[in-house]
Write a protein that holds these residues in place. Sequence first.
Motif, PDB file in Angstrom:
ATOM      1  N   PHE A 144      -7.587   4.182   3.673  1.00  0.00           N
ATOM      2  CA  PHE A 144      -7.075   3.183   4.619  1.00  0.00           C
ATOM      3  C   PHE A 144      -8.084   2.833   5.707  1.00  0.00           C
ATOM      4  O   PHE A 144      -8.829   3.692   6.185  1.00  0.00           O
ATOM      5  CB  PHE A 144      -5.791   3.695   5.293  1.00  0.00           C
ATOM      6  CG  PHE A 144      -4.556   3.552   4.445  1.00  0.00           C
ATOM      7  CD1 PHE A 144      -4.646   3.314   3.079  1.00  0.00           C
ATOM      8  CD2 PHE A 144      -3.300   3.651   5.013  1.00  0.00           C
ATOM      9  CE1 PHE A 144      -3.501   3.187   2.294  1.00  0.00           C
ATOM     10  CE2 PHE A 144      -2.151   3.526   4.244  1.00  0.00           C
ATOM     11  CZ  PHE A 144      -2.256   3.286   2.894  1.00  0.00           C
ATOM     12  N   THR A 171      -3.816   7.479   1.632  1.00  0.00           N
ATOM     13  CA  THR A 171      -4.197   7.066   2.991  1.00  0.00           C
ATOM     14  C   THR A 171      -5.693   7.291   3.262  1.00  0.00           C
ATOM     15  O   THR A 171      -6.243   6.706   4.192  1.00  0.00           O
ATOM     16  CB  THR A 171      -3.393   7.839   4.057  1.00  0.00           C
ATOM     17  OG1 THR A 171      -3.721   9.218   3.935  1.00  0.00           O
ATOM     18  CG2 THR A 171      -1.904   7.657   3.864  1.00  0.00           C
ATOM     19  N   TYR A 223       0.823  -1.217   0.000  1.00  0.00           N
ATOM     20  CA  TYR A 223       0.000   0.000   0.000  1.00  0.00           C
ATOM     21  C   TYR A 223       0.855   1.265   0.000  1.00  0.00           C
ATOM     22  O   TYR A 223       0.369   2.342   0.288  1.00  0.00           O
ATOM     23  CB  TYR A 223      -0.925   0.006   1.219  1.00  0.00           C
ATOM     24  CG  TYR A 223      -1.903  -1.146   1.204  1.00  0.00           C
ATOM     25  CD1 TYR A 223      -3.151  -0.995   0.623  1.00  0.00           C
ATOM     26  CD2 TYR A 223      -1.550  -2.382   1.746  1.00  0.00           C
ATOM     27  CE1 TYR A 223      -4.041  -2.067   0.589  1.00  0.00           C
ATOM     28  CE2 TYR A 223      -2.423  -3.447   1.713  1.00  0.00           C
ATOM     29  CZ  TYR A 223      -3.665  -3.285   1.132  1.00  0.00           C
ATOM     30  OH  TYR A 223      -4.538  -4.337   1.095  1.00  0.00           O
ATOM     31  N   MET A 238      -4.959  -0.059   9.262  1.00  0.00           N
ATOM     32  CA  MET A 238      -3.864   0.393   8.387  1.00  0.00           C
ATOM     33  C   MET A 238      -3.362   1.762   8.840  1.00  0.00           C
ATOM     34  O   MET A 238      -2.154   2.025   8.819  1.00  0.00           O
ATOM     35  CB  MET A 238      -4.351   0.450   6.935  1.00  0.00           C
ATOM     36  CG  MET A 238      -4.577  -0.935   6.341  1.00  0.00           C
ATOM     37  SD  MET A 238      -5.619  -0.856   4.879  1.00  0.00           S
ATOM     38  CE  MET A 238      -4.462  -0.274   3.663  1.00  0.00           C
TER      39      MET A 238
END
Length: 315
Positions: A135, A132, A127, A139
Amino acid sequence: MKALEIKDLDKHFDSFKAVNGLNLVVEESEIHGFLGPNGAGKTTTLRMIMGLLEPDDGDILIYGKNNDSKDLDVLSRIGYMPERPSFPVHLTSRELLEIYGQTYGIPEEVREARASRLLNKVGLDNYADKRTGKFSKGMKQRLGIAQALISEPDLLVLDEPTAGLDPGGRARMRQIIKEIGKDDITMLISSHLLEEVEKICETVTMIDEGKSVLSGSVEELSHSKTVLQIELMEITSRIINALEDLPKVKEVIRVDDDKEEIKVIASDDEDYRPVVSKTIVDHGGTILKMTDRSRSLEDVYLEVIDGGPEDEQLR
Ligand SMILES: Nc1ncnc2c1ncn2[C@@H]1O[C@H](COP(=O)(O)OP(=O)(O)OP(=O)(O)O)[C@@H](O)[C@H]1O
Ligand SMILES: [Mg+2]
């Protein structure tokens, strides 16, 4: 050497004392749990360690230096993951670490290699180039750890790293923390979950209402000792001596002078009742009552933290 030493730390919000004379010592290389119920003052303390919040009073020493002037040489020795890490949604993991690394003045080639290594460490290598914003919580927590490690700190401060994660996510996070702990690093990890602290940490400080209430090694505190409280017809020195001679019995204490009652403390959590009762009878004693008062880390926690079973009854 002490990685962190906090002395008599105070912080109030209006008239409310969130941190009230708190003391904490984290020795170099240990994984230290900072345990306390919701609202105990953990996040407030961690924010003061990081220089994000000004203490009203007290000292915070990081490797013997105080962080008042927020010098980069002190700050780069501590990495911090806040309670719920969040990132600019348009940045990829790699870009985020890249930018963050720049703020520490880390040279480009070093930054790149370090970002890749850290993303691999927290299981986000697939990733690295994803934004982000998409996410999951787990994560983001893992990226938060990578971010906290970018300056290769000596002391890593994690605020509730497993909070809000499902059981699989929590196990994965614990694994990552244990892996990181194998390197020469000191960690301070806050949690309100006793079982998490027991699984991850070597030492623990319990706090409640802004004060430290207990500190020690998890091994010592959680390996519940056997504590048997025994009422006898008559206590004799013959019985006491025989009990003291038993292997693993550490101490035999007379509860008070008016009662024929003793406490037998043994060094591990085996069931000592059969051998203790036999020893007493073999040495001429008569047992009127025997109660197991052994304690686990949970018992210790409930005893020292307000809101334990007795407080519950009052509500
Ligand atoms: N900025 C603020 N203004 C007013 N009160 C605050 C502020 N920050 C924290 N508090 C209060 O201080 C107390 C301690 O909060 P803190 O967030 O440090 O607790 P915590 O131990 O981290 O709890 P949790 O386990 O829920 O994260 C709480 O009662 C909280 O409401
Ligand atoms: Mg908190």
